[in-house]
Design a protein around this motif. Sequence first.
Motif, PDB file in Angstrom:
ATOM      1  N   ALA A   1       1.193   4.093  -2.799  1.00 47.38           N
ATOM      2  CA  ALA A   1       0.753   5.409  -2.536  1.00 47.38           C
ATOM      3  C   ALA A   1       1.811   6.704  -2.738  1.00 47.38           C
ATOM      4  CB  ALA A   1       0.592   5.630  -0.797  1.00 47.38           C
TER       5      ALA A   1
ATOM      6  N   SER B   1      -4.713  -3.618  -1.530  1.00 47.68           N
ATOM      7  CA  SER B   1      -4.588  -4.427  -0.297  1.00 47.68           C
ATOM      8  C   SER B   1      -5.543  -5.681  -0.573  1.00 47.68           C
ATOM      9  CB  SER B   1      -5.289  -3.526   0.867  1.00 47.68           C
ATOM     10  OG  SER B   1      -4.433  -2.400   1.158  1.00 47.68           O
TER      11      SER B   1
ATOM     12  N   LEU C   1      -5.663   2.208  -3.498  1.00 51.20           N
ATOM     13  CA  LEU C   1      -4.985   1.662  -2.222  1.00 51.20           C
ATOM     14  C   LEU C   1      -6.159   0.717  -1.552  1.00 51.20           C
ATOM     15  CD1 LEU C   1      -3.969   5.087  -0.462  1.00 51.20           C
ATOM     16  CD2 LEU C   1      -2.385   3.351  -1.994  1.00 51.20           C
ATOM     17  N   LEU C   2      -7.156   0.659  -1.855  1.00 52.10           N
ATOM     18  CA  LEU C   2      -7.867  -0.432  -1.378  1.00 52.10           C
ATOM     19  C   LEU C   2      -7.681  -1.761  -2.263  1.00 52.10           C
ATOM     20  CD1 LEU C   2     -10.305  -1.522   0.287  1.00 52.10           C
ATOM     21  CD2 LEU C   2     -12.034  -0.505  -1.203  1.00 52.10           C
TER      22      LEU C   2
ATOM     23  N   HIS D   1      -9.244   8.665  -7.813  1.00 51.14           N
ATOM     24  CA  HIS D   1      -9.622   7.326  -7.467  1.00 51.14           C
ATOM     25  C   HIS D   1      -8.418   6.734  -6.571  1.00 51.14           C
ATOM     26  CE1 HIS D   1     -13.044   6.575  -9.772  1.00 51.14           C
ATOM     27  NE2 HIS D   1     -12.407   6.645 -10.924  1.00 51.14           N
ATOM     28  N   ARG D   2      -7.472   7.666  -6.044  1.00 51.64           N
ATOM     29  CA  ARG D   2      -6.543   7.138  -5.008  1.00 51.64           C
ATOM     30  C   ARG D   2      -6.779   6.309  -4.045  1.00 51.64           C
ATOM     31  NH1 ARG D   2      -3.096   8.427  -0.793  1.00 51.64           N
ATOM     32  NH2 ARG D   2      -0.878   8.681  -1.142  1.00 51.64           N
ATOM     33  N   ASP D   3      -7.941   6.737  -3.347  1.00 51.25           N
ATOM     34  CA  ASP D   3      -8.420   5.779  -2.012  1.00 51.25           C
ATOM     35  C   ASP D   3      -8.781   4.355  -2.874  1.00 51.25           C
ATOM     36  OD1 ASP D   3      -7.647   7.597  -0.161  1.00 51.25           O
ATOM     37  OD2 ASP D   3      -9.673   8.309  -0.081  1.00 51.25           O
ATOM     38  N   ASP D   4      -9.269   4.400  -3.781  1.00 47.74           N
ATOM     39  CA  ASP D   4      -9.788   3.094  -4.374  1.00 47.74           C
ATOM     40  C   ASP D   4      -8.546   2.285  -4.878  1.00 47.74           C
ATOM     41  OD1 ASP D   4     -12.533   3.663  -3.995  1.00 47.74           O
ATOM     42  OD2 ASP D   4     -12.584   4.328  -6.144  1.00 47.74           O
TER      43      ASP D   4
ATOM     44  N   ARG E   1       0.857  -1.275  -0.085  1.00 52.12           N
ATOM     45  CA  ARG E   1       0.024   0.239   0.106  1.00 52.12           C
ATOM     46  C   ARG E   1       0.934   1.298  -0.081  1.00 52.12           C
ATOM     47  NH1 ARG E   1      -5.313   0.439   1.515  1.00 52.12           N
ATOM     48  NH2 ARG E   1      -5.073   2.380   2.533  1.00 52.12           N
TER      49      ARG E   1
ATOM     50  N   THR F   1      -4.391  11.555  -7.904  1.00 52.45           N
ATOM     51  CA  THR F   1      -5.308  11.892  -6.921  1.00 52.45           C
ATOM     52  C   THR F   1      -6.765  11.303  -7.096  1.00 52.45           C
ATOM     53  OG1 THR F   1      -6.158  14.063  -7.919  1.00 52.45           O
ATOM     54  CG2 THR F   1      -4.247  14.143  -6.161  1.00 52.45           C
TER      55      THR F   1
END
Length: 131
Positions: free
Chosen positions: A30, A50, A46-47, A41-44, A26, A39
């Motif tokens: 990042a 994982s 990282l999900l 879809h960044r969180d998607d 992760r 920026t």
Amino acid sequence: MIQEIEPALMRDRYFPRSRQTVATARQFTAETLDVWGVTHHRDDLLLCVSELATNALRYGVAPGRYYRVRLIGSATTVRLEVHDSGPGLSGTRIGDGYGLRIVEAVSDRWGALPRSPGKSVWCEFGGPVRM
């Protein structure tokens, strides 16, 4: 007519067979997204790294082997791939657990490809990448 090939960025890293490396994968993702200025879809992303790294550890990485996380960025797409050395495409069906359901729900496209040895599970997200 000659088709223009879109320039792409690529980074990859190998991780040993250990549950602790999911957090490191992760972090690698990042850092790559930060360097590329991604920026959207960044969180998607990282999900998904994982979930795919966890699946690689659970179903595809033999003791003493590694898995690889590869990110490919173009002007319009970020592709995340997780490669492992496990046989066949086991662990790559939606019914196998919630991880791939999450990947399917948040990504624009996803799939799995056989490799020798193992497989590559990938997902893609549309959006600008600063080149």
